[in-house]
Design an enzyme around this catalytic site. Structure first.
Site, PDB file in Angstrom:
ATOM      1  N   GLY A 154       0.827  -1.204   0.000  1.00  0.00           N
ATOM      2  CA  GLY A 154       0.000   0.000   0.000  1.00  0.00           C
ATOM      3  C   GLY A 154       0.860   1.251   0.000  1.00  0.00           C
ATOM      4  CB  SER A 177       3.255  -3.471  -3.480  1.00  0.00           C
ATOM      5  OG  SER A 177       2.997  -2.143  -3.866  1.00  0.00           O
ATOM      6  CE1 TYR A 178       6.327   2.348   1.730  1.00  0.00           C
ATOM      7  CE2 TYR A 178       5.368   1.084   3.535  1.00  0.00           C
ATOM      8  CZ  TYR A 178       6.160   2.131   3.087  1.00  0.00           C
ATOM      9  OH  TYR A 178       6.772   2.962   3.991  1.00  0.00           O
ATOM     10  CG  ASP A 207       4.554  -3.486 -11.627  1.00  0.00           C
ATOM     11  OD1 ASP A 207       3.724  -2.600 -11.900  1.00  0.00           O
ATOM     12  OD2 ASP A 207       5.137  -3.557 -10.538  1.00  0.00           O
ATOM     13  CG  HIS A 251       2.272  -4.160  -8.497  1.00  0.00           C
ATOM     14  ND1 HIS A 251       3.532  -3.606  -8.406  1.00  0.00           N
ATOM     15  CD2 HIS A 251       1.678  -3.953  -7.291  1.00  0.00           C
ATOM     16  CE1 HIS A 251       3.691  -3.078  -7.205  1.00  0.00           C
ATOM     17  NE2 HIS A 251       2.582  -3.286  -6.502  1.00  0.00           N
TER      18      HIS A 251
END
Length: 471
Positions: A114, A210-211, A393, A445
């Protein structure tokens, strides 16, 4: 309980918002993540409090999820673990054991990024979990490439305010950051292992995307630091794997625009302007740099930047029931949203009756611009470290991962080669001293959403401690 204001953001929007919020300040810095500082930081409150867990495992067992298919042959659990009783802060989890030999297989934790997005909604329901949601938003179909084929998988919604996790102290939502997230996740694990004591001595892996390129290494380093205290629960951490991971701002931003240009999404002129006016070494981005970066985004057009070749979601497109895990559905997030907001589903999950959302609008307080120093420390610890990347991605592209890892200047142990699954190239891999970089061909992603079979081959190899097959 108190919930934060929920917005319509998703995992991708949240990462973009973070990137844009500090685009004019990319001076590299590292927040303190030394063992002494972790043990003295009040957010890590050593020793970790362990609440009463007797009977909680049995109470958390899911008899059946609404709309699940016939023949489910594994145990499912879901519930809450309190990480701060004074603040009333509690984290929600969903846990699926392996259908075969669960008592011998490792424990794998999955974290979405996120920052502030749900591992239940994304990881469990759209990626690597045992089920996907049909287009009716009410029923489920089996994911034959679920990662619980090779591990017992634990999905954690963290920090508080994400998904079903919550706090009774409103200020918790205004003081969220990397350190508090790591501290709460660690406290969750220690208490969860008391609730499920049969996993205390099991090999343990932390994975995410991701984060979670921040969350996973930070939690791993916290575990390693805490393990050195003899009167604290020792967690048998063996390795980490992070997918399309945001780990270093400067190299990641450079990688984005190089990816756009090399994939024919940006003009030569725009690419030249970005390279001329954006100083990725010092992090000094001029007004002309921002002008060309904005132009780069405009030139890419209306596409899914998280998989540049994937279709967009159109509500008018006819959907099939049941769905197929082999056919990516760009509207799957809508189905998950509908399903997790059904009262009977929340009841089956032992979740508080609330309005579930995939992401929350936290006020994020601490987020270092680079995680590379922590990764260096993890390399020195000797645990297994894999960084993998779906090669379609455009938000955290393979170019970003390569640039980030190249700054570590690690010697190559196994040269770049194609790896295979089902007689096709699954991607490419290079093994450095202390770290493995791997691509997943044809994935965006969220790698398991697009290439579930290749993702399963990859994670199976990771858990076995060997490189994926070369033929």
């Amino acid at each position: 309980m108190t919930y934060p204001t929920i917005c319509c953001a998703n995992q991708m929007d949240s990462l973009y918002k973070l990137i844009e919020s500090r685009k004019s300040d990319f001076s590299s810095h590292e927040d303190t993540w030394n063992e002494v500082d972790i043990l003295s930081d009040k957010r890590f409150s050593y020793p970790v409090r362990v609440g009463a867990q007797d009977g909680m495992m049995e109470a958390d067992k899911i008899e059946s999820l609404p709309g699940q298919p016939q023949g489910v042959d594994f145990n499912q659990y879901a519930g809450y673990v309190t990480v701060d009783p004074k603040a009333g802060r509690t984290l929600f989890y969903y846990f699926v054991e392996s259908p075969q030999n669960s008592s011998y297989k490792p424990l794998l934790l999955w974290l979405n990024g996120g920052p502030g997005c749900s591992s239940l909604g994304y990881g469990a329901m759209e990626e690597l979990g045992p089920f996907r949601v049909n287009s009716d938003g009410k029923t489920l179909f089996r994911n034959e490439y679920s990662w619980n084929q090779v591990a017992n998988v634990l999905f954690l919604e963290s920090p508080a305010g994400v998904g079903f996790s919550y706090s009774n102290t409103t200020s918790d939502y205004r003081n969220t950051g990397d350190k508090s997230t790591a501290a709460d996740s660690y406290t969750f694990l220690v208490n969860w292992l008391e609730r499920f004591p049969q996993y205390k001595n099991r090999d343990f892996y932390v994975t995410g995307e991701s984060y979670a390129g921040h969350y996973v290494p930070q939690l791993a380093y916290t575990i390693i630091s805490m393990n050195k205290n003899t009167n604290q629960t020792s967690i048998k951490l063996k390795g980490i794997a992070i997918g399309n991971a945001w780990i270093d701002d400067n190299t990641s931003i450079k990688g984005i625009y190089d990816f756009l240009w090399t994939h024919a999404l940006n003009s030569d002129e725009t690419n030249a302007g970005i390279n001329k006016y954006c100083d990725y070494v010092t992090g000094n981005f001029s007004d002309l740099c921002h002008k060309y970066r904005r132009k780069g985004g405009q030139e890419a057009g209306n596409l899914d930047i998280y998989n540049i070749y994937a279709p967009l979601c159109h509500s008018s497109t006819p959907k099939s029931i049941p769905g197929s895990v082999k056919e990516f559905d760009p509207c799957s997030g809508d189905y998950v949203y509908s399903y997790l907001n059904l009262a009977k589903v929340q009841q089956a999950l032992h979740a508080i009756n609330t309005s579930w959302s995939p992401c929350s609008d936290h006020e994020y307080k601490d987020s270092p611009t680079t995680i590379l120093p922590i990764i260096r420390k993890l390399i020195a610890s000797g645990i297994s470290i894999w960084v993998y990347s779906g090669d379609m991605d455009g938000r955290v592209p393979i170019t970003s991962s390569r640039y980030s890892i190249n700054t570590l200047n690690l010697p190559v142990e196994t040269a770049w080669y194609p790896w295979y699954t089902n007689q096709e190239v699954g991607g490419y891999v290079v093994q450095y001293e202390g770290l493995t970089l791997l691509t997943v061909r044809g994935a965006g992603h969220t790698v398991p959403s697009y290439q579930p079979e290749r993702a399963l081959t990859m994670i199976s190899s990771f858990l076995q401690g060997k490189l994926p097959p070369s033929s």
